[in-house]
Design an enzyme around this catalytic site. Sequence first.
Site, mmCIF file in Angstrom:
data_model
loop_
_atom_site.group_PDB
_atom_site.id
_atom_site.type_symbol
_atom_site.label_atom_id
_atom_site.label_comp_id
_atom_site.label_asym_id
_atom_site.label_seq_id
_atom_site.Cartn_x
_atom_site.Cartn_y
_atom_site.Cartn_z
ATOM 1 N N ARG A 12 -30.361 -30.472 65.295
ATOM 2 C CA ARG A 12 -30.300 -29.066 65.717
ATOM 3 C C ARG A 12 -29.423 -28.250 64.767
ATOM 4 O O ARG A 12 -29.559 -27.043 64.669
ATOM 5 C CB ARG A 12 -29.797 -28.970 67.168
ATOM 6 C CG ARG A 12 -29.729 -27.572 67.736
ATOM 7 C CD ARG A 12 -29.889 -27.523 69.266
ATOM 8 N NE ARG A 12 -29.249 -28.626 69.948
ATOM 9 C CZ ARG A 12 -27.928 -28.722 70.189
ATOM 10 N NH1 ARG A 12 -27.120 -27.752 69.808
ATOM 11 N NH2 ARG A 12 -27.440 -29.771 70.819
ATOM 12 N N TYR A 21 -44.623 -6.587 67.469
ATOM 13 C CA TYR A 21 -45.269 -7.802 67.957
ATOM 14 C C TYR A 21 -44.940 -7.909 69.454
ATOM 15 O O TYR A 21 -43.819 -7.610 69.877
ATOM 16 C CB TYR A 21 -44.718 -8.996 67.183
ATOM 17 C CG TYR A 21 -45.358 -10.296 67.560
ATOM 18 C CD1 TYR A 21 -46.642 -10.622 67.128
ATOM 19 C CD2 TYR A 21 -44.691 -11.206 68.370
ATOM 20 C CE1 TYR A 21 -47.230 -11.812 67.485
ATOM 21 C CE2 TYR A 21 -45.280 -12.410 68.731
ATOM 22 C CZ TYR A 21 -46.549 -12.709 68.282
ATOM 23 O OH TYR A 21 -47.132 -13.881 68.637
ATOM 24 N N ASP A 76 -38.884 -7.256 60.523
ATOM 25 C CA ASP A 76 -39.882 -8.321 60.638
ATOM 26 C C ASP A 76 -40.885 -8.100 59.502
ATOM 27 O O ASP A 76 -41.643 -7.142 59.498
ATOM 28 C CB ASP A 76 -40.567 -8.245 62.014
ATOM 29 C CG ASP A 76 -41.550 -9.399 62.243
ATOM 30 O OD1 ASP A 76 -42.058 -9.961 61.243
ATOM 31 O OD2 ASP A 76 -41.820 -9.723 63.417
ATOM 32 N N LYS A 121 -47.236 -17.958 59.929
ATOM 33 C CA LYS A 121 -48.320 -17.169 59.338
ATOM 34 C C LYS A 121 -48.497 -17.493 57.845
ATOM 35 O O LYS A 121 -48.926 -18.575 57.530
ATOM 36 C CB LYS A 121 -48.065 -15.689 59.610
ATOM 37 C CG LYS A 121 -47.646 -15.371 61.069
ATOM 38 C CD LYS A 121 -48.742 -15.664 62.076
ATOM 39 C CE LYS A 121 -48.263 -15.658 63.532
ATOM 40 N NZ LYS A 121 -47.538 -14.461 63.984
HETATM 41 C C1 LIG Z 1 -46.656 -14.192 65.045
HETATM 42 C C2 LIG Z 1 -45.630 -13.146 64.903
HETATM 43 C C3 LIG Z 1 -44.375 -13.277 65.507
HETATM 44 C C4 LIG Z 1 -44.010 -14.461 66.355
HETATM 45 O O1 LIG Z 1 -43.985 -15.626 65.598
HETATM 46 P P1 LIG Z 1 -44.270 -17.087 66.255
HETATM 47 O O2 LIG Z 1 -44.166 -17.966 65.077
HETATM 48 O O3 LIG Z 1 -45.622 -17.024 66.882
HETATM 49 O O4 LIG Z 1 -43.195 -17.284 67.258
HETATM 50 C C5 LIG Z 1 -43.455 -12.274 65.300
HETATM 51 N N1 LIG Z 1 -43.745 -11.182 64.585
HETATM 52 C C6 LIG Z 1 -44.947 -11.011 64.018
HETATM 53 C C7 LIG Z 1 -45.220 -9.777 63.232
HETATM 54 C C8 LIG Z 1 -45.931 -11.985 64.153
HETATM 55 O O5 LIG Z 1 -47.139 -11.802 63.607
#
Ligand SMILES: *Cc1c(COP(=O)(O)O)cnc(C)c1O
Length: 404
Positions: free
Chosen positions: A69, A122, A194, A219
């Site tokens: 962790r 998101y 983000d 992603k």
């Molecule tokens: C998918 C996504 C998230 C969340 O990410 P996870 O890996 O699914 O927890 C946050 N912000 C954006 C813009 C995303 O596309």
Amino acid sequence: MKVADSAGLPSNEPFNWHDETTVLHGDAALNADASVVPPIHYSATYRARSAAEFADMANTPRHPGFYNRYGNPVHKHVEAILAELEQTETALLMGSGMGAISTTILSLVERGDHVIAQQRHYMSTSKLFEEVLPRFGVTCTLVDQTDNEAFAAAIRSETRLIMVETPVNPTLSLTDLKAVADLARPRGIITVADNTFASPLNQRPHELGIDIVVHSATKYFGGHHDLMAGAVCCSQALAERIWPMHVTLGSVLSPMDAWLLLRGLRTLPLRMERINANAQAVAEWLETQPAIDRVFYPGLPSHSQHNLARRQMKGYGAVIAFSIKGGFEATSQFVSSLKLATHAVSLGGVETLIVHTAAMWAGTMTEAQMQSAGIEPNFVRMSVGVEHIDDLKADLATALAAIA
Ligand SMILES: *Cc1c(COP(=O)(O)O)cnc(C)c1O
């Protein structure tokens, strides 16, 4: 640009490579043995050889080999590369994008603070600001991200943090990153961006003055729709504030997924180049189709913030939103007629994915209810992959013909 890690790992020689080289060699200083690819460290815990070493392992923040962790040797490889790509001092890996976002925000605010976020984020990020933070006495103002004045007007004396996300669902609206950073910096307000939809290959928020860059590494970074991971890229000082909350909340990335993420990262620039080109071509092509109503893509001159896109982005990414001429049924038929584009959520991987947003609600809402909730029945979101562009267009053309 390399700064010695707080865990005392050797810092890389200063380098000034292009991204293509960084993703392959940016972690070379961490290679501990002769293997060209680092082994997967599948151990929850690590042996100390002396009492002194045990104390050292336990008390060194972000130690790569104490307890999983706290850190993992392969995490360090990924973090070295991500920090270099985002041009930040360091990076922290977490178990998902939401793990990275919630851990970051929760480590930086407390009761009585005020934060500013966007009206569109998101979905789970919106929940954090609209539902979770208010429960803990943090007030949030949600602003129209396309309006720089709205950010300025929302600032109060107790504002501690501004969260932005660009581009963002559902219509790929943009936030002027430099304008927000210029507002926040002189007032000591921390900014978090983000950067998932853009990736550092297309947009570098830290270079524009944003303090912390967060990612869903699920992603583009992973890139193959097979793992979940998150990342926080920032200064050492901020990482030292965020890491203890990470240890407490425990959004840990597994050794296997960290290793797959490292493997995915090696080809990130190659994939992004193809994704950017394919998505631009698909967006331009969709705009010429009579069965298409509207297309939203930052790379199109028709995008309402195209000038900002050109100023702060180098490429425009995989995600295109568009609407079909017709209602729920026609759109549903279009999506199910596609052979290459897969009907699935997520984005940024090698395969093209498409989402008919309204279809997610079809069982529970009527078309009229969806419309009043802002869920357009004819709206689709596509994440363009690395297939051959001619095959993608042919697939879309066949599906459009099926509803004509
Ligand atoms: C998918 C996504 C998230 C969340 O990410 P996870 O890996 O699914 O927890 C946050 N912000 C954006 C813009 C995303 O596309």
